[in-house]
Design a protein around this motif. Structure first.
Motif, PDB file in Angstrom:
ATOM      1  N   UNK A  53       0.829  -1.203   0.000  1.00 35.08           N
ATOM      2  CA  UNK A  53       0.000   0.000   0.000  1.00 35.08           C
ATOM      3  C   UNK A  53       0.863   1.253   0.000  1.00 35.08           C
ATOM      4  N   UNK A  54       1.949   1.248   0.756  1.00 30.60           N
ATOM      5  CA  UNK A  54       2.943   2.310   0.671  1.00 30.60           C
ATOM      6  C   UNK A  54       4.268   1.802   1.237  1.00 30.60           C
ATOM      7  N   UNK A  55       5.342   2.468   0.830  1.00 26.18           N
ATOM      8  CA  UNK A  55       6.694   2.168   1.303  1.00 26.18           C
ATOM      9  C   UNK A  55       7.354   3.514   1.573  1.00 26.18           C
ATOM     10  N   UNK A  56       7.432   3.879   2.852  1.00 23.44           N
ATOM     11  CA  UNK A  56       7.823   5.234   3.238  1.00 23.44           C
ATOM     12  C   UNK A  56       9.218   5.246   3.842  1.00 23.44           C
ATOM     13  N   UNK A  57      10.084   6.113   3.304  1.00 21.95           N
ATOM     14  CA  UNK A  57      11.432   6.271   3.827  1.00 21.95           C
ATOM     15  C   UNK A  57      11.389   7.175   5.060  1.00 21.95           C
TER      16      UNK A  57
END
Length: 327
Positions: free
Chosen positions: A136-140
């Protein structure tokens, strides 16, 4: 989430020690002979043997009748059934080391802390659909703060769906909104750890509007108000040795379970003053295992650990256990 022994030299040795996590015995589920449709009783423990897996985080997914486990070495999220059957549930998303997890049941998502156990330079939060493993998301997260080292470790979620992620190599707690937008929630040098040591680790959200956070290197617990994180305070734990504090589980508003990995124990703490102070109300020993964190299953808690005896054999046998905690 792992706490590495300061006596080991080098990141590879640190990572190897951190991955001595889980292990054990399988106790079969019981059934009611008088009612073939009765729901099987939850097992006392579930053992699974997977080479080079080294699971670190665990959650119980009641909807799909499975434990979910992370992997420090493969970056995958696996699923474990009560009979010990293991299979990969989610992979990809660039995860090198999958660490802490949070199953956000009401939003049907699994949040996974993504790090790099050897290079110690990654802190990300990845959100998966809990049913099909879609990213769904990949956040740094590490990009938000200039620091030589990062390690995203554990995750808590508040009532609005905001996730809070600890960084064990920087004195930072990140906040990630439900859409995956990240900010620095708290950055304070009082939360720093010596170089190479694990600092901030387990984290839980209390329904009264604050976080409880473990700091492994000094065995400390902190109370962090969501509305004013800079006003955080240290929970008084006089007489308690919580060094190597790892995963946390809030049993109820006044009861907290704390895994201490190198001590091979789960401590049950109680409070009578909203976590200004805490006292010991129970201990569960996992010797000679290396426990990491906890999952809630119905009214019970289960601890994940590695069977050190098996892993020290030649050749080593990768046996891991999810065991019901009994105080």
């Amino acid at each position: 989430m792992p706490t590495f022994s300061p006596t080991l030299a080098g990141p590879v040795r640190h990572f190897a020690m951190a991955t001595l996590l889980l292990g054990g015995l399988l106790t079969a589920s019981c059934s009611n002979d008088d009612d073939d449709n009765a729901t099987p009783a939850a097992p006392d423990s579930v053992a699974f043997t997977v080479p080079n897996l080294y699971p670190e985080g665990v959650q119980y997914d009641a909807k799909n009748s499975r434990f979910l486990v992370s992997s420090l070495t493969t970056g995958n999220v696996g699923q474990v059934k009560d009979d010990g059957t293991y299979s990969v549930f989610a992979s990809g998303a660039g995860i090198i080391s999958a660490v802490g997890m949070n199953l956000d049941d009401s939003r049907n998502r699994l949040l996974v802390a993504s790090s790099n156990g050897t290079q110690r330079n990654i802190a990300k939060l990845v959100s998966f659909n809990r049913d099909n493993g879609q990213v769904l998301f990949n956040t740094d997260l590490g990009a938000l703060r200039a620091a030589p080292n990062h390690f995203a470790n554990d995750i808590a979620v508040d009532n609005q769906g905001n996730a809070y992620v600890t960084d064990s190599f920087a004195p930072v707690i990140y906040k990630v909104d439900p859409q995956g937008v990240a900010t620095v929630f708290l950055d304070n040098m009082q939360l720093a750890a010596p170089a190479g040591a694990f600092g901030l680790n387990g984290i839980v959200f209390h329904p009264d509007g604050y976080l409880l956070v473990a700091k492994s290197d000094e065995g400390a617990l902190f109370k962090v108000p969501v509305s004013n994180p800079a006003s955080f305070t240290r929970v008084t734990t006089t007489g308690l040795d919580l060094r190597a504090a790892d995963g946390l589980l809030l049993q109820d508003n006044n009861t907290l379970q704390v895994v201490t990995n190198s001590q091979s124990k789960v401590y049950r703490l109680s409070t009578s003053n909203s976590w200004a102070a805490a006292t010991l109300s129970g201990t569960f020993a996992t010797l000679p295992q290396y426990p990491t964190t906890l999952a809630r299953r119905d009214a019970d808690s289960y601890v994940l650990y590695a069977n050190l005896d098996k892993m020290m054999q030649s050749p080593p046998v990768s046996v891991f256990t999810i065991s019901k905690v009994r105080f």
